[in-house]
Design an enzyme around this catalytic site. Structure first.
Site, mmCIF file in Angstrom:
data_model
loop_
_atom_site.group_PDB
_atom_site.id
_atom_site.type_symbol
_atom_site.label_atom_id
_atom_site.label_comp_id
_atom_site.label_asym_id
_atom_site.label_seq_id
_atom_site.Cartn_x
_atom_site.Cartn_y
_atom_site.Cartn_z
ATOM 1 N N HIS A 9 73.610 -45.575 9.136
ATOM 2 C CA HIS A 9 74.302 -45.938 7.900
ATOM 3 C C HIS A 9 75.769 -45.528 7.978
ATOM 4 C CE1 HIS A 9 70.593 -47.032 5.814
ATOM 5 N NE2 HIS A 9 70.048 -45.952 6.346
ATOM 6 N N THR A 12 73.661 -32.283 20.048
ATOM 7 C CA THR A 12 74.822 -33.018 19.567
ATOM 8 C C THR A 12 75.904 -33.146 20.635
ATOM 9 O OG1 THR A 12 75.841 -31.013 18.691
ATOM 10 C CG2 THR A 12 74.412 -32.253 17.201
ATOM 11 N N LYS A 13 75.748 -32.387 21.744
ATOM 12 C CA LYS A 13 76.726 -32.414 22.834
ATOM 13 C C LYS A 13 75.997 -32.541 24.163
ATOM 14 C CE LYS A 13 80.154 -29.601 20.371
ATOM 15 N NZ LYS A 13 80.966 -28.358 20.393
#
Length: 207
Positions: free
Chosen positions: A121, A185-186
């Site tokens: 989204h 996230t990394k």
């Protein structure tokens, strides 16, 4: 008379295991449909597996001797999923792609894992609300709009443990381990163990 017929039918179904046979036929048909709608070089799909790709074989490719129990889903506005040979995707795991998810060979993905290369989204609240209404009224979007996407790559011999989440733009190095419930996230360096939210390296592994 109706009660007698019903009793006979119940007895027949019970004695012949007919309900199990019907269920097996349904499951076999589902697996057949999945295999027909992807580029499949010899993978094994289980009845609980789900594939969503608009019946476009070019969007999902699975290598030889890979076992799929989870969901592989490609968004209508784009995306592709490629999984190599001798991999495993556990039950209730979801790989969702709006750009590309590339998984190498001998990669083990446990149960309840989420791998998503898209935000799904928009970040802007008003735009997100308007697009949600459009989604509910008109179905899946053909254009990505301002949804952010970035490729995910998981290299050979990696292991993603249960309940882990891998977010967009991440590369998991060869032989790396993503610990249970980690949120990645990394990028994860090759042959390291990462745990936590956000995931951090806690150990270097032997090659």
């Amino acid at each position: 008379m109706k009660k007698l017929i019903k009793a006979i039918l119940v007895w027949f179904v019970d004695k012949t295991n007919l309900h199990h046979l019907i269920e097996q036929v349904k499951e076999a048909k589902q697996v057949q449909n999945i295999q027909y709608n992807i580029t499949n070089n010899g993978a094994t799909f289980y009845p609980e597996a789900v594939v969503v790709n608009g019946q476009d074989k070019t969007k999902i490719a699975i290598g030889n001797n890979t076992h799929i129990r989870g969901m592989l889903s490609v968004f209508k506005y784009g995306g592709k999923i490629s999984i190599g040979e001798n991999c495993y995707v556990g039950d209730h795991s979801r790989i969702w792609s709006g750009e590309s998810v590339t998984i190498g060979n001998f990669v083990q993905i446990s149960h309840n894992v989420n791998i998503m290369d898209t935000n799904s989204h928009e970040l802007d609240a008003l735009e997100r609300a308007e697009r949600y209404v459009d989604l509910m009224q008109n179905g899946a979007w053909s254009d990505k709009g301002n949804v952010l996407t970035a490729p995910i790559v998981i290299h050979d011999y990696a292991w993603v443990s249960f309940n882990a989440t891998i977010l967009k733009g991440v590369t998991i190095g060869e032989g790396a381990i993503v610990g249970a419930c980690a949120v990645v996230t990394k990028d994860v360096p090759a042959y390291t163990l990462v745990v936590g939210n956000p995931a951090k390296v806690i150990k270097t592994l032997n090659k």
